[in-house]
Every structure is written in C-alpha cells, then in structure tokens.
Motif scaffolding. Structure first.
Motif, PDB file in Angstrom:
ATOM      1  N   PRO A 169      -1.445 -54.121 -10.520  1.00 21.42           N
ATOM      2  CA  PRO A 169      -1.300 -52.405 -10.602  1.00 21.42           C
ATOM      3  C   PRO A 169      -0.642 -51.946  -9.398  1.00 21.42           C
ATOM      4  N   ALA A 170      -0.207 -50.758  -9.484  1.00 19.92           N
ATOM      5  CA  ALA A 170       0.278 -49.930  -8.398  1.00 19.92           C
ATOM      6  C   ALA A 170      -0.925 -49.681  -7.505  1.00 19.92           C
ATOM      7  N   SER A 171      -2.092 -49.572  -7.920  1.00 24.06           N
ATOM      8  CA  SER A 171      -3.349 -49.079  -7.116  1.00 24.06           C
ATOM      9  C   SER A 171      -3.600 -50.156  -6.332  1.00 24.06           C
ATOM     10  N   ALA A 172      -3.200 -51.215  -6.326  1.00 23.95           N
ATOM     11  CA  ALA A 172      -3.406 -52.516  -5.572  1.00 23.95           C
ATOM     12  C   ALA A 172      -2.800 -52.059  -4.015  1.00 23.95           C
ATOM     13  N   ASP A 173      -1.719 -51.375  -4.064  1.00 24.31           N
ATOM     14  CA  ASP A 173      -0.909 -51.059  -2.966  1.00 24.31           C
ATOM     15  C   ASP A 173      -1.738 -50.422  -1.954  1.00 24.31           C
ATOM     16  N   SER A 174      -2.577 -49.253  -2.465  1.00 27.61           N
ATOM     17  CA  SER A 174      -3.117 -48.263  -1.684  1.00 27.61           C
ATOM     18  C   SER A 174      -4.460 -49.097  -1.030  1.00 27.61           C
ATOM     19  N   ILE A 175      -5.056 -49.722  -2.040  1.00 28.85           N
ATOM     20  CA  ILE A 175      -6.326 -50.501  -1.508  1.00 28.85           C
ATOM     21  C   ILE A 175      -5.801 -51.490  -0.445  1.00 28.85           C
ATOM     22  N   VAL A 176      -4.926 -52.000  -0.562  1.00 30.45           N
ATOM     23  CA  VAL A 176      -4.182 -52.976   0.494  1.00 30.45           C
ATOM     24  C   VAL A 176      -4.181 -52.353   1.961  1.00 30.45           C
ATOM     25  N   ALA A 177      -3.279 -51.422   1.723  1.00 31.35           N
ATOM     26  CA  ALA A 177      -3.065 -50.608   2.952  1.00 31.35           C
ATOM     27  C   ALA A 177      -4.122 -49.991   3.591  1.00 31.35           C
ATOM     28  N   ASP A 178      -4.969 -49.212   2.810  1.00 29.94           N
ATOM     29  CA  ASP A 178      -6.200 -48.694   3.488  1.00 29.94           C
ATOM     30  C   ASP A 178      -7.012 -49.930   4.165  1.00 29.94           C
ATOM     31  N   CYS A 179      -7.347 -50.992   3.707  1.00 30.89           N
ATOM     32  CA  CYS A 179      -7.910 -52.191   4.139  1.00 30.89           C
ATOM     33  C   CYS A 179      -7.282 -52.441   5.472  1.00 30.89           C
ATOM     34  N   ALA A 180      -5.911 -52.610   5.469  1.00 34.12           N
ATOM     35  CA  ALA A 180      -5.283 -53.216   6.765  1.00 34.12           C
ATOM     36  C   ALA A 180      -5.139 -52.131   7.832  1.00 34.12           C
ATOM     37  N   ARG A 181      -4.942 -50.907   7.418  1.00 32.66           N
ATOM     38  CA  ARG A 181      -5.502 -49.753   8.617  1.00 32.66           C
ATOM     39  C   ARG A 181      -7.003 -49.646   8.723  1.00 32.66           C
ATOM     40  N   ALA A 182      -7.741 -49.770   8.120  1.00 32.79           N
ATOM     41  CA  ALA A 182      -9.141 -50.017   8.525  1.00 32.79           C
ATOM     42  C   ALA A 182      -9.524 -51.073   9.746  1.00 32.79           C
ATOM     43  N   LEU A 183      -8.841 -52.365   9.193  1.00 38.57           N
ATOM     44  CA  LEU A 183      -8.943 -53.597   9.943  1.00 38.57           C
ATOM     45  C   LEU A 183      -8.198 -53.506  11.268  1.00 38.57           C
ATOM     46  N   VAL A 184      -7.273 -53.096  11.514  1.00 41.35           N
ATOM     47  CA  VAL A 184      -6.419 -53.333  12.524  1.00 41.35           C
ATOM     48  C   VAL A 184      -6.140 -51.855  13.281  1.00 41.35           C
ATOM     49  N   ALA A 185      -6.375 -51.984  14.417  1.00 39.44           N
ATOM     50  CA  ALA A 185      -6.371 -50.727  15.156  1.00 39.44           C
ATOM     51  C   ALA A 185      -4.762 -50.300  15.397  1.00 39.44           C
ATOM     52  N   PRO A 186      -4.474 -48.959  15.645  1.00 42.61           N
ATOM     53  CA  PRO A 186      -3.312 -48.783  15.925  1.00 42.61           C
ATOM     54  C   PRO A 186      -2.969 -48.861  17.365  1.00 42.61           C
TER      55      PRO A 186
END
Length: 187
Positions: A169-186
């Motif tokens: 589903p399209a909702s997978a994209d936001s879940i994966v992106a949110d998790c990547a942002r939370a795990l990796v510092a800018p």
C-alpha cells in the motif's frame, strides 16, 4: 546468418522467477522452467548446466537490478538522512513495481543453493556485496541505525505484503520514511 535465440536467458530467468513467486524456491527446476517457457529442456541446459547455475543467475540478476536502484538512491543527496530516506523508499517502490522479483529477494540466496553456485557466480555475488558495503561505509551514522533504516524496517514492511501476495500500500512509504528519519540524524 545465425538465427536469433528463441529462448533467451532472460525469458528462462523470468520463468524461474515466476515459478518461485507462485510455488516457492523448490519449484525452480530445469524441467519446470522448460515447461513454463515451452522451451526444450536442452535449451535450458545449454544456458544453465545445473539447477544451481539457474538459481544463481536468477538471484544475481535480481540482486543486480535491485542494487542498481538502491545504490543510486543511497547516493542521491549530500545529507545522510535524506540519502537513507531516499534509499528506504526506493526499496519499497522497487518491490511494489517488481513483485515477482521481490519474491526472489525475499526467498534469499541460501534457499537458492548459494553453496552450490558455480565459482563465477559466487565471485559476481562477492563483487556486488563489496560494492554495497563500500556505499554503506560512506554513511557517517551508527551502522546499527543505518541497517535498521535501510534493511530492517523496509524489509519488514514489504515482507508482510509480499508473503500475503498483496500489493504494497501507499501508506508503506510514509511509515518507512518516518522510521528512516527517526533512525538517522540529519546532516
């Protein structure tokens, strides 16, 4: 002038991928591949002398196609967080666009008999792995967090849908992106 091959390597590998996706890794056999394409078994054996060679080529073609997209996404920005988000989303998108090949990756090289692959295939796999490790080593963050953002989370999300033979589903994209942002510092 020689006649063009009627049963190409790609056609035979496509058939093998389809067999794996529908019936699992054990379904990838020389005779099943011949039946699926309508090719004489000699055509299959001419291109792949053993089942291990067929399975190895199937895995490597899939891994090369996937890795091309993944490495490009992982090299797409200067900011490590943006790179990880892009690469994590590339995983989901690639699996969405290539569900049959995604089933090959989901099966893994061990179930495709990696221990029995001919040496040239094993060497090709080692080169692919070195290339990937080199790109990942350029990431400045904690390797555990990078692995979670790029492997653990996207894999868990797509695996559930692939195993259920459902569209991702399209909702997978936001879940994966949110998790990547939370795990990796800018930056």
């Amino acid at each position: 002038m020689p006649r063009p091959a009627r049963y190409t390597v790609d056609a035979l590998l496509d058939a093998a991928a389809g067999l794996l996706a529908s019936d699992g890794p054990a379904a990838v056999t020389m005779s099943a591949g011949a039946r699926a394409t309508g090719a004489p078994s000699g055509s299959v054996y001419h291109r792949f002398p053993t089942r291990a060679a067929l399975c190895g080529e199937l895995w490597l073609r899939t891994e090369e196609r996937f890795q091309e997209v993944f490495v490009e996404a992982l090299s797409s920005a200067d900011d490590p967080q943006q790179r990880c988000v892009a690469a994590a989303l590339a995983i989901v998108q690639w699996c969405r666009e290539n569900p049959v090949e995604a089933q090959v990756l989901l099966a893994g090289p061990d179930t495709l008999g990696i221990a029995d692959w001919p040496e040239p295939l094993a060497g090709r796999r080692k080169r692919l792995q070195r290339k990937l490790r080199k790109v990942l080593a350029e990431m400045p963050d904690d390797a555990g967090r990078i692995n979670a953002a790029l492997i653990d989370v996207p894999y868990a999300i797509v695996r559930r849908h692939l195993r259920a033979r459902q569209a991702i589903p399209a909702s997978a994209d936001s879940i994966v992106a949110d998790c990547a942002r939370a795990l990796v510092a800018p930056g």
